[in-house]
Design a protein around this motif. Structure first.
Motif, PDB file in Angstrom:
ATOM      1  N   LEU A   1      20.706  -3.335  10.797  1.00  0.00           N
ATOM      2  CA  LEU A   1      20.626  -3.005  12.209  1.00  0.00           C
ATOM      3  C   LEU A   1      20.704  -4.273  13.062  1.00  0.00           C
ATOM      4  N   ARG A   2      20.020  -5.331  12.630  1.00  0.00           N
ATOM      5  CA  ARG A   2      20.096  -6.596  13.367  1.00  0.00           C
ATOM      6  C   ARG A   2      21.531  -7.113  13.392  1.00  0.00           C
ATOM      7  N   ALA A   3      22.219  -6.994  12.265  1.00  0.00           N
ATOM      8  CA  ALA A   3      23.597  -7.470  12.174  1.00  0.00           C
ATOM      9  C   ALA A   3      24.493  -6.682  13.133  1.00  0.00           C
ATOM     10  N   THR A   4      24.245  -5.378  13.211  1.00  0.00           N
ATOM     11  CA  THR A   4      25.024  -4.522  14.119  1.00  0.00           C
ATOM     12  C   THR A   4      24.782  -4.917  15.568  1.00  0.00           C
ATOM     13  N   PHE A   5      23.508  -5.131  15.917  1.00  0.00           N
ATOM     14  CA  PHE A   5      23.176  -5.545  17.279  1.00  0.00           C
ATOM     15  C   PHE A   5      23.805  -6.895  17.608  1.00  0.00           C
ATOM     16  N   ARG A   6      23.787  -7.820  16.646  1.00  0.00           N
ATOM     17  CA  ARG A   6      24.359  -9.148  16.890  1.00  0.00           C
ATOM     18  C   ARG A   6      25.844  -9.056  17.204  1.00  0.00           C
ATOM     19  N   ILE A   7      26.557  -8.276  16.408  1.00  0.00           N
ATOM     20  CA  ILE A   7      28.000  -8.123  16.632  1.00  0.00           C
ATOM     21  C   ILE A   7      28.259  -7.525  18.013  1.00  0.00           C
ATOM     22  N   LEU A   8      27.491  -6.495  18.365  1.00  0.00           N
ATOM     23  CA  LEU A   8      27.660  -5.817  19.645  1.00  0.00           C
ATOM     24  C   LEU A   8      27.378  -6.763  20.809  1.00  0.00           C
ATOM     25  N   ILE A   9      26.243  -7.464  20.745  1.00  0.00           N
ATOM     26  CA  ILE A   9      25.840  -8.347  21.848  1.00  0.00           C
ATOM     27  C   ILE A   9      26.757  -9.560  21.954  1.00  0.00           C
ATOM     28  N   ASP A  10      27.086 -10.162  20.817  1.00  0.00           N
ATOM     29  CA  ASP A  10      27.944 -11.348  20.841  1.00  0.00           C
ATOM     30  C   ASP A  10      29.373 -11.034  21.271  1.00  0.00           C
ATOM     31  N   SER A  11      29.732  -9.740  21.266  1.00  0.00           N
ATOM     32  CA  SER A  11      31.078  -9.361  21.724  1.00  0.00           C
ATOM     33  C   SER A  11      31.192  -9.387  23.241  1.00  0.00           C
ATOM     34  N   CYS A  12      30.059  -9.525  23.932  1.00  0.00           N
ATOM     35  CA  CYS A  12      30.040  -9.556  25.398  1.00  0.00           C
ATOM     36  C   CYS A  12      30.092 -11.001  25.890  1.00  0.00           C
ATOM     37  N   GLU A  13      30.909 -11.257  26.883  1.00  0.00           N
ATOM     38  CA  GLU A  13      31.051 -12.613  27.393  1.00  0.00           C
ATOM     39  C   GLU A  13      29.791 -13.123  28.067  1.00  0.00           C
ATOM     40  N   ASP A  14      28.956 -12.195  28.568  1.00  0.00           N
ATOM     41  CA  ASP A  14      27.769 -12.619  29.312  1.00  0.00           C
ATOM     42  C   ASP A  14      26.491 -12.586  28.485  1.00  0.00           C
TER      43      ASP A  14
END
Length: 226
Positions: A14-27
């Motif tokens: 779940l942490r890995a999924t959140f990281r990918i999602l959040i890091d995909s945002c420029e801000d």
């Protein structure tokens, strides 16, 4: 400005999924990951993130205890906590608010809702999921935990009459736009009053301002409609 996020959840995937999602945002960017509350507190002190995305149930030190410690630390005053959990019950919402959390979301939210929630909390606004209705806030903030310390009414003495009005309406769950309509003001003016009240009362965000409003008796709870 980039929103710096710390992830605290005992599920590695779940942490890995959140990281990918959040890091995909420029801000946004993830600055660290914790698998329990104690590690979350340690990493928060090390990285001073803007937001800690905190699970409630983790082994050892749970998310509520970690949230309380983070929100009580003066050196972490700029860090906000967004609770994310599958246990979206009234009692958890109440405990999260009392612990100092700025928001509360269930893990069944969509990716877009989660990202919007992070941005909302980063801006200093309170974020509550649909389960945390105005009635729920009223019911639980009216009855503090046995070991809770109520804020004395004189704490509001520095506020202007208008700031008290705005604070009271915010505590009832009204948005800035709704408050503006009630008081015939612009939303920008309402936002200014909210921030001035937060500054004078030492509230880190709108959620804490709401808690203070109930603890001081500025707003009193009313029974839910049948």
């Amino acid at each position: 400005m980039t929103i710096r996020v710390l992830l605290a959840d005992d599920q590695t995937l779940l942490r890995a999924t959140f990281r990918i999602l959040i890091d995909s945002c420029e801000d946004m960017t993830v600055v660290g990951e914790a698998s329990d509350g104690a590690e979350a507190l340690e990493l928060t002190r090390a990285h001073h993130p803007d937001i800690v995305l905190m699970d409630i149930r983790m082994p050892g030190t749970d998310g509520l205890a970690a949230s309380s410690a983070i929100c009580a630390a003066p050196e972490l005053a700029a860090t906000r906590v967004l609770i994310l959990t599958t246990f979206e019950t009234e009692d958890y919402v109440a405990q999260a608010l009392r612990a100092g959390a700025s928001g509360f979301l269930g893990k069944d939210v969509t990716a877009d809702t989660l990202l919007a929630g992070l941005r909302t909390v980063a801006s200093g606004e309170a974020l509550l999921s649909p389960v945390a209705t105005r009635t729920l806030i009223t019911n639980f903030l009216m009855s503090p935990a046995p070991d809770a310390h109520l804020a004395p009414p004189q704490r509001l003495s520095e506020l202007t009459v208008r700031e008290r009005e705005v604070m009271g309406l915010a505590a009832e769950g009204k948005s800035n736009t709704e408050i503006a309509e009630v008081l015939t003001l612009s939303p920008l003016t309402v936002r200014t009053h909210v921030h001035r009240a937060m500054t004078k009362l030492g509230a880190r965000d709108r959620a804490q301002l709401v808690v203070i409003a109930y603890q001081t008796g500025l707003v009193r709870a009313t029974p839910p409609a049948p």
